[in-house]
Motif scaffolding. Structure first.
Motif, short mmCIF file in Angstrom:
data_model
loop_
_atom_site.label_atom_id
_atom_site.label_comp_id
_atom_site.label_asym_id
_atom_site.label_seq_id
_atom_site.Cartn_x
_atom_site.Cartn_y
_atom_site.Cartn_z
N PHE A 244 -0.01 10.35 1.21
CA PHE A 244 0.35 9.43 2.29
C PHE A 244 -0.06 10.01 3.64
CE2 PHE A 244 3.31 8.43 -1.18
CZ PHE A 244 3.05 7.08 -1.33
N ARG A 245 0.11 11.32 3.79
CA ARG A 245 -0.27 11.99 5.03
C ARG A 245 -1.79 11.92 5.23
NH1 ARG A 245 2.48 16.47 3.90
NH2 ARG A 245 0.59 17.60 3.41
N ILE A 246 -2.55 12.10 4.14
CA ILE A 246 -4.01 12.01 4.24
C ILE A 246 -4.41 10.62 4.74
CG2 ILE A 246 -6.17 11.97 2.93
CD1 ILE A 246 -4.91 14.13 1.08
N MET A 247 -3.80 9.58 4.18
CA MET A 247 -4.13 8.22 4.61
C MET A 247 -3.77 8.01 6.08
SD MET A 247 -5.49 5.29 4.20
CE MET A 247 -5.84 5.15 2.46
N SER A 248 -2.60 8.45 6.46
CA SER A 248 -2.17 8.32 7.85
C SER A 248 -3.18 8.99 8.79
CB SER A 248 -0.78 8.94 8.01
OG SER A 248 -0.39 9.00 9.34
N ASN A 249 -3.61 10.18 8.44
CA ASN A 249 -4.59 10.90 9.26
C ASN A 249 -5.92 10.17 9.31
OD1 ASN A 249 -2.78 12.94 9.88
ND2 ASN A 249 -3.43 14.23 8.17
N ARG A 250 -6.38 9.67 8.18
CA ARG A 250 -7.67 8.97 8.15
C ARG A 250 -7.63 7.68 8.97
NH1 ARG A 250 -10.42 9.46 2.17
NH2 ARG A 250 -10.57 11.73 2.12
N ALA B 218 6.41 6.52 -0.30
CA ALA B 218 6.12 6.24 1.11
C ALA B 218 7.33 6.54 2.00
CB ALA B 218 5.70 4.78 1.26
N ILE B 219 8.49 6.06 1.59
CA ILE B 219 9.71 6.29 2.38
C ILE B 219 9.96 7.79 2.55
CG2 ILE B 219 12.23 6.03 2.38
CD1 ILE B 219 10.82 3.41 3.06
N ASN B 220 9.86 8.54 1.46
CA ASN B 220 10.08 9.99 1.52
C ASN B 220 9.04 10.70 2.37
OD1 ASN B 220 12.33 9.71 -0.11
ND2 ASN B 220 11.23 10.17 -1.99
N SER B 221 7.90 10.07 2.59
CA SER B 221 6.84 10.65 3.41
C SER B 221 6.96 10.26 4.88
CB SER B 221 5.47 10.20 2.88
OG SER B 221 5.32 10.64 1.56
N GLY B 222 7.88 9.37 5.19
CA GLY B 222 8.06 8.94 6.58
C GLY B 222 7.44 7.61 6.92
N PRO C 275 0.26 7.09 13.01
CA PRO C 275 1.39 7.92 12.57
C PRO C 275 2.09 7.31 11.35
CG PRO C 275 1.49 7.50 14.94
CD PRO C 275 0.40 6.63 14.38
N LEU C 276 2.58 8.17 10.46
CA LEU C 276 3.29 7.71 9.28
C LEU C 276 4.38 6.70 9.64
CD1 LEU C 276 3.61 11.07 7.34
CD2 LEU C 276 2.51 9.00 6.48
N SER C 277 5.10 6.95 10.72
CA SER C 277 6.21 6.09 11.11
C SER C 277 5.77 4.69 11.55
CB SER C 277 7.02 6.74 12.24
OG SER C 277 6.20 6.91 13.38
N GLU C 278 4.47 4.52 11.78
CA GLU C 278 3.95 3.22 12.21
C GLU C 278 3.14 2.54 11.12
OE1 GLU C 278 1.93 3.45 15.99
OE2 GLU C 278 3.46 4.81 16.79
N THR C 279 3.26 3.04 9.90
CA THR C 279 2.54 2.43 8.77
C THR C 279 3.54 1.77 7.83
OG1 THR C 279 2.65 4.46 7.47
CG2 THR C 279 0.70 4.15 8.84
N ILE C 280 3.02 0.84 7.04
CA ILE C 280 3.84 0.19 6.03
C ILE C 280 3.08 0.21 4.71
CG2 ILE C 280 3.03 -2.11 6.67
CD1 ILE C 280 5.84 -3.15 5.89
#
Length: 146
Positions: free
Chosen positions: A86-92, A114-118, A96-101
């Motif tokens: 999930f972090r890799i996707m957020s970075n790509r 996803a929830i556990n990843s932020g 920010p993780l908190s602004e993704t769904i």
């Protein structure tokens, strides 16, 4: 454990995989939903735990050209529900993780991962049989969570 047998016929297995791959269809609302998200200037990413042979329909349907980023666990060395993917996707996506769904159909891999990843998450529950509040029955319902 390696087999020393050389007479194993894998043609049946190959045929089963091929038949399964050829049976894949897009849900009716998939392209409409992607277009709707594009009109809202949303970035779209796909994370999948598919094994290599099963990626073919993704490319055959041209989905690789409709999303901003895609990750296959077999290529990045981790899988859902691991936080790393999930972090890799957020970075790509540079979001920010908190602004993704995350929208997915697996409660453990997609939703809880996803929830556990932020991330935020909504479960895609086409059969409406999961006891969870944050769910949609079809992809086009995602708009109410954006």
């Amino acid at each position: 454990i390696a087999s020393t047998r050389r007479d194993i016929d894998i043609s049946k297995f190959k045929l089963e995989v091929e038949n399964e791959i050829n049976s894949v269809r897009l849900y009716d609302e998939t392209l409409k939903t992607i277009d709707m998200l594009r009109q809202r200037d949303m970035k779209i990413g796909l994370i999948s735990n598919l094994a290599t042979p099963y990626k073919k329909p993704f490319f055959d349907f041209g989905l690789d050209k409709l999303v901003d980023e895609y990750l296959f666990s077999c290529e990045v060395g981790c899988k859902k529900p691991e936080e790393k993917i999930f972090r890799i996707m957020s970075n790509r996506l540079e979001v920010p993780l908190s602004e993704t769904i995350m929208i997915g159909d697996s409660l453990s891999s997609d939703f809880h991962g996803a929830i556990n990843s932020g991330m935020n998450a909504v479960i895609l529950d086409r059969k409406n049989d999961q006891d969870i509040t944050l769910k949609i029955k079809t992809l086009d319902e995602v708009v109410r969570y954006i």
